[in-house]
Design an enzyme around this catalytic site. Sequence first.
Site, mmCIF file in Angstrom:
data_model
loop_
_atom_site.group_PDB
_atom_site.id
_atom_site.type_symbol
_atom_site.label_atom_id
_atom_site.label_comp_id
_atom_site.label_asym_id
_atom_site.label_seq_id
_atom_site.Cartn_x
_atom_site.Cartn_y
_atom_site.Cartn_z
ATOM 1 N N THR A 117 4.199 10.162 9.106
ATOM 2 C CA THR A 117 5.390 10.062 8.248
ATOM 3 C C THR A 117 6.612 10.558 9.021
ATOM 4 O O THR A 117 6.495 11.419 9.880
ATOM 5 C CB THR A 117 5.148 10.943 6.999
ATOM 6 O OG1 THR A 117 4.191 10.294 6.193
ATOM 7 C CG2 THR A 117 6.415 11.197 6.198
ATOM 8 N N VAL A 124 0.830 6.899 -4.888
ATOM 9 C CA VAL A 124 2.120 7.331 -4.356
ATOM 10 C C VAL A 124 1.977 8.797 -3.943
ATOM 11 O O VAL A 124 1.388 9.599 -4.673
ATOM 12 C CB VAL A 124 3.232 7.196 -5.422
ATOM 13 C CG1 VAL A 124 4.540 7.800 -4.922
ATOM 14 C CG2 VAL A 124 3.436 5.726 -5.794
#
Length: 336
Positions: free
Chosen positions: A191, A220
Amino acid sequence: MRRKNLLLLVPIFLLFACSTPPSQPTEMEWAIVVHGGAGSLVKNEEMKTQYETHLLEAIQLGSDMLQDGASALDVAEAVVVYMEDCPLFNAGKGAVKTLEGIHELDAAIMDGSNFKAGAIAGVKDIKNPIQCARLVMDSTEHVFLIGEGASFFAQSQGLEMVDNAYFNTEQREEQLERIKNEEEDANPRGTVGCAVKDKQGNLAAATSTGGMSGKKWGRVGDVPVIGAGTYANNNTAAISGTGHGEYWIRRVVAYDISALMEYKGMSLQEASEEVIFNKIDPMGGGGGGIIAVDKLGNISMVFNTDLMHRAWAKSDGEYGVRLAKGEEKTFNKNSN
Ligand code: ASP
């Protein structure tokens, strides 16, 4: 031009590595820190150099903008766009795959000067999710859009749309196969995030991700959940997280760091260590870390994994890059 500058910087880093942690000066005119995720494997020296080069290039892009007086928000967005376009990281091009073999992306941005925020989740076709998150913040009355609605909005704003296959890389195909064959766990991987203090004294944070490799059912993570993976408050800090998002959501990591500073008077470093080591660690399984900058331009990079790809720069000329655990490698433009 920028790439050339960077190529000059990389060997200098390798030559001038010194082993002092980043100093905590009184006040920086501007400061920037980025992460490229926790836990990404660095298999050889060539890969290490690639990561370092791209992290430094991201930092250089942000530093140039900050020196020219750009806002923290514009810088955080531009740096994350740069990292989304780089296939090495798990964001935009290069994002991990879901168990079904597609890419579903999440992103968020927050302005510490006014608590405005924008976030999107589960999008499949927006080339640069962070740009859409920014537009959600700037051009709608909402904070958080998901899936097809977010894509419809992005298209209506003229953002570049792509086929889901655009995000794919050979590395992510192979990774999904290993996860399916139970040869690898669905660990956090690459990320990207950026936290910035600008010359006007404003703070901003931005984070973008493909989420966890092999994720299921429209999962999510923490990244687009304001307060979990992304948060900014001019009175405390701008924070971007990376790690096993389920834990980050449950401990509201980014907001908790800000709250410890606001209500308990902790420094950014103390608050970050408190949350990562005393709140996440005891839960077990929550591998990851945070990068953050406070209102004075102090930077923290705290993680409980073996690696967190990170780089930083400050207006006094200090900058650095580091992938593994250990003392930070710093360099100062002004003293060489
Ligand atoms: N935090 C991200 C998520 O859980 C993954 C990561 O940081 O690599 O979606």
